[in-house]
Scaffold this motif. Structure first.
Motif, PDB file in Angstrom:
ATOM      1  N   ILE A 186     -30.839 -17.949  53.063  1.00  0.00           N
ATOM      2  CA  ILE A 186     -31.410 -17.924  51.368  1.00  0.00           C
ATOM      3  C   ILE A 186     -30.513 -16.894  50.704  1.00  0.00           C
ATOM      4  O   ILE A 186     -29.363 -15.764  50.777  1.00  0.00           O
ATOM      5  N   VAL A 187     -29.662 -18.340  49.248  1.00  0.00           N
ATOM      6  CA  VAL A 187     -28.852 -17.149  48.632  1.00  0.00           C
ATOM      7  C   VAL A 187     -29.151 -17.558  47.373  1.00  0.00           C
ATOM      8  O   VAL A 187     -30.415 -17.775  46.952  1.00  0.00           O
ATOM      9  N   ASN A 188     -27.934 -16.917  46.297  1.00  0.00           N
ATOM     10  CA  ASN A 188     -28.660 -16.811  44.865  1.00  0.00           C
ATOM     11  C   ASN A 188     -29.515 -17.771  44.234  1.00  0.00           C
ATOM     12  O   ASN A 188     -28.316 -18.671  44.638  1.00  0.00           O
ATOM     13  N   ASP A 189     -29.757 -18.085  42.875  1.00  0.00           N
ATOM     14  CA  ASP A 189     -30.207 -19.425  42.108  1.00  0.00           C
ATOM     15  C   ASP A 189     -30.294 -19.076  40.853  1.00  0.00           C
ATOM     16  O   ASP A 189     -28.917 -18.492  39.557  1.00  0.00           O
ATOM     17  N   LEU A 190     -31.745 -18.608  40.786  1.00  0.00           N
ATOM     18  CA  LEU A 190     -31.299 -18.101  39.175  1.00  0.00           C
ATOM     19  C   LEU A 190     -30.646 -16.136  39.149  1.00  0.00           C
ATOM     20  O   LEU A 190     -30.119 -15.413  38.402  1.00  0.00           O
ATOM     21  N   ALA A 191     -30.373 -15.696  40.328  1.00  0.00           N
ATOM     22  CA  ALA A 191     -30.342 -14.590  40.290  1.00  0.00           C
ATOM     23  C   ALA A 191     -29.297 -13.995  40.718  1.00  0.00           C
ATOM     24  O   ALA A 191     -28.362 -15.132  40.932  1.00  0.00           O
ATOM     25  N   GLU A 192     -28.543 -13.601  39.765  1.00  0.00           N
ATOM     26  CA  GLU A 192     -26.822 -13.224  39.710  1.00  0.00           C
ATOM     27  C   GLU A 192     -26.507 -11.960  41.157  1.00  0.00           C
ATOM     28  O   GLU A 192     -25.603 -12.256  41.364  1.00  0.00           O
ATOM     29  N   SER A 193     -27.563 -11.002  41.303  1.00  0.00           N
ATOM     30  CA  SER A 193     -27.275 -10.740  41.742  1.00  0.00           C
ATOM     31  C   SER A 193     -28.975  -9.909  42.640  1.00  0.00           C
ATOM     32  O   SER A 193     -29.711  -9.704  41.741  1.00  0.00           O
TER      33      SER A 193
END
Length: 580
Positions: free
Chosen positions: A105-112
């Motif tokens: 699971i990695v960032n998409d819309l999220a910067e962090s």
């Protein structure tokens, strides 16, 4: 000694012409052949040298045409139920997080994002350049709106249950910060955060009662890697094709393939016919027998492990024979799992003996230990004999006037019917009487599974994450609407599952999964038969398609950003220079 002096006034062309004229016909043919060999060799050598110094890199462009069965109805991450709806929703919408083909699971819309030490608070920073397809900015306000709609019981989202007890809040000072407060910690929350975000400025115009009825469920506006460019309808109103184009303002990596067209078909024969004729590039979710025929005709399938298990889920409340662990062990030994995989799935699957993936971190199911089936049958019969169940003249085993028998309920699906009949044949050959009850899927769910009116149920489970193990095996879920279809109760397993879903430590989670699987194997509340493979019939035009383990068919697109059709030749020194 006579010295010859070249007359430089004679052109080279005339000299060569005189030499060629001096050749006999045979010498001319030999010379021409040698010259041709020299030219071809030189070109070949230069080509090989060129290849040594060239890289072939993917470039943007091209169109992929995907064939699917059914037509879209809810291209909406909150309402998507069918495979078709999920396919489109997954490409059109994006979430704070996204899943990679390997399951990370990695960032998409999220910067962090940050997580509080107690695991109860998740705070996400949204990328400031995130926008919807209509160029409206995407902010925390849209995220909070989406989660509130999911939780609204009037809308009846299939995701409602996983968001209960979770509060989404905007930051009063920063429109790009959103916080989630959980009532209890669970490690798979980030999986929840992959939910597609709805544009509030569109959906706020509809009441909850209108949510399922609006045309925005088809003319979807999201923030994902692709946006709808056209929708083609037949005269009867059914949608024939939906065309998507790459969204240039997508906040993550833009995919190489510019256009993805979905063509919709009524049934599998029509879908396969279109694939054979080249009308579509790729198809999936076809019957294993159809895939085998295509393979025999030269079409190469790409397969992936489906995180689904099929087995006999036992209900000892309906038949006391199924309470005897040793009898259940004998029944399992009497089932030829490998033959079911080969004959029913045509080899597109693996035999299993565990309720969980080998490791939920990488999603690989542990295959069953393969042993000689004839030896297993002998061992099974020895178990029955030792428990006092002797074969009668009828061929079935009896004890104290009772027959060793039970019934299997299953759905009216060709694969399940065939597997159940093979189980029946295997067991009756060793003296266990089996009756098969087949129900239409809706009737099975409503009248058989929900009231737990079955002795054994041949059915499937989808294991996406640790929360699914909790849903299928925790004692609190043994009654409807819970999903513990083996009505299994074990306080030790309950504790293991509670610790599993609360832990964020990968080593602890792996240890708990192993403890859980071992205890289930010891208690034998179910007999696990096989895990099918996802079958993807592809086109050689589409490069770099890699599939790992997937929970739903729409997850085949998780790695679409790396797929490509076109590629460009570039000098290696150029790519090295750019990388530096």
């Amino acid at each position: 000694m006579t010295k010859f002096k070249r007359n430089n006034s004679i052109p080279l062309k005339q000299i060569l012409q005189k030499i060629l004229n001096s050749f006999s016909r045979k010498q001319t043919i030999v010379f021409a052949a040698l010259l041709l060999v020299l030219i071809v060799s030189t070109i070949s050598i230069l080509g090989e040298i060129n290849k040594k110094f060239m890289d072939y890199l993917p470039e943007h462009g091209g169109t992929l045409t995907e064939g699917v069965i059914g037509t879209p109805r809810f291209v909406n991450p909150l309402l998507a139920l069918s495979d078709t709806d999920r396919d489109l929703s997954g490409l059109i919408y994006s979430g704070l997080m996204k899943k990679t083909p390997s399951g990370e699971i990695v960032n998409d819309l999220a910067e962090s994002y940050t997580v509080s030490p107690d695991g109860l608070t998740y705070t996400f920073q949204i990328k400031h350049d995130a926008v919807f397809h209509d160029k409206f900015p995407l902010t925390a306000n849209d995220v909070v709106f989406t989660i509130n709609q999911v939780k609204d019981s009037t809308i009846k989202s299939p995701l409602q249950a996983v968001w209960q007890g979770i509060l989404a809040e905007e930051d009063a000072t920063d429109p790009y910060t959103v916080t989630f407060r959980l009532s209890q910690a669970y490690a798979s929350f980030l999986d929840n955060a992959t939910i597609g975000i709805l544009p509030k400025h569109i959906w706020n115009n509809y009441d909850a009662e209108e949510f399922n009825l609006t045309e925005s469920n088809l003319k979807a506006v999201g923030s994902g890697p692709y946006k709808i460019s056209s929708i083609d309808e037949r005269k009867n109103g059914l949608i024939e094709e939906v065309s998507l184009s790459a969204f240039n303002n997508y906040v993550s990596e833009k995919p190489f393939i510019n256009n993805v067209n979905f063509k919709f078909f009524k049934n599998e024969p029509d879908l396969i016919k279109a694939y054979r004729r080249g009308r579509v590039d790729q198809i999936s979710s076809i019957d294993p027998s159809s895939a085998k025929r295509l393979e025999e005709d030269g079409f190469a399938p790409t397969t992936a492990v489906l995180s689904r298990i099929f087995g006999l889920f036992l209900n000892p409340n309906q038949n006391e024979i199924l309470r005897d662990k040793e009898l259940v062990r004998g029944i399992e030994l009497g089932i030829n799992k490998e033959a079911i995989v080969n004959d029913v799935l045509f080899g597109f699957g693996i035999a299993i003996d565990s309720p969980a993936p080998k490791s939920l971190a990488n999603g690989n199911f542990a295959p069953a230990e393969i042993s000689d089936f004839e030896s297993n049958k002998i061992q099974a019969e020895e178990i029955f004999e030792s428990r006092g169940w002797k074969k009668s003249e009828s061929g079935f085993r009896m004890k104290d006037g009772k027959t060793l028998q039970f019934s299997i309920s299953t759905a009216d699906v060709s694969e399940l019917r065939a597997a159940t009949e093979m189980i029946k044949t295997d067991l009756e050959s060793i003296g266990v009487k089996v009756s098969v009850k087949v129900f239409e899927v809706g009737v099975l769910n409503q009248n058989v599974i929900r009231p737990r009116e079955y002795e054994a149920l041949f059915f499937g489970q989808v294991i996406r994450n640790e929360s699914d193990l909790f849903a299928f095996w925790h004692s609190s879920q043994r009654n409807d609407p819970g999903l513990n279809i083996s009505v299994y109760t074990n306080s030790r397993v309950d504790k293991i599952l509670e610790e599993l879903i609360a832990s964020t430590d990968e080593n602890v989670r792996r240890e708990k999964i192993n403890e859980f699987a071992s205890q289930i194997k010891e208690d034998r509340p179910a007999i696990f038969i096989y895990s099918p493979e996802f079958i993807y019939m592809r086109s050689e035009r589409i490069k770099n398609v890699e599939l790992y383990t997937i929970a739903s068919t729409s997850e085949r697109f998780l790695g679409i950003k790396d797929w490509y059709i076109r590629r460009d030749a570039v000098w290696k020194f150029w790519t090295k220079e750019n990388n530096n």
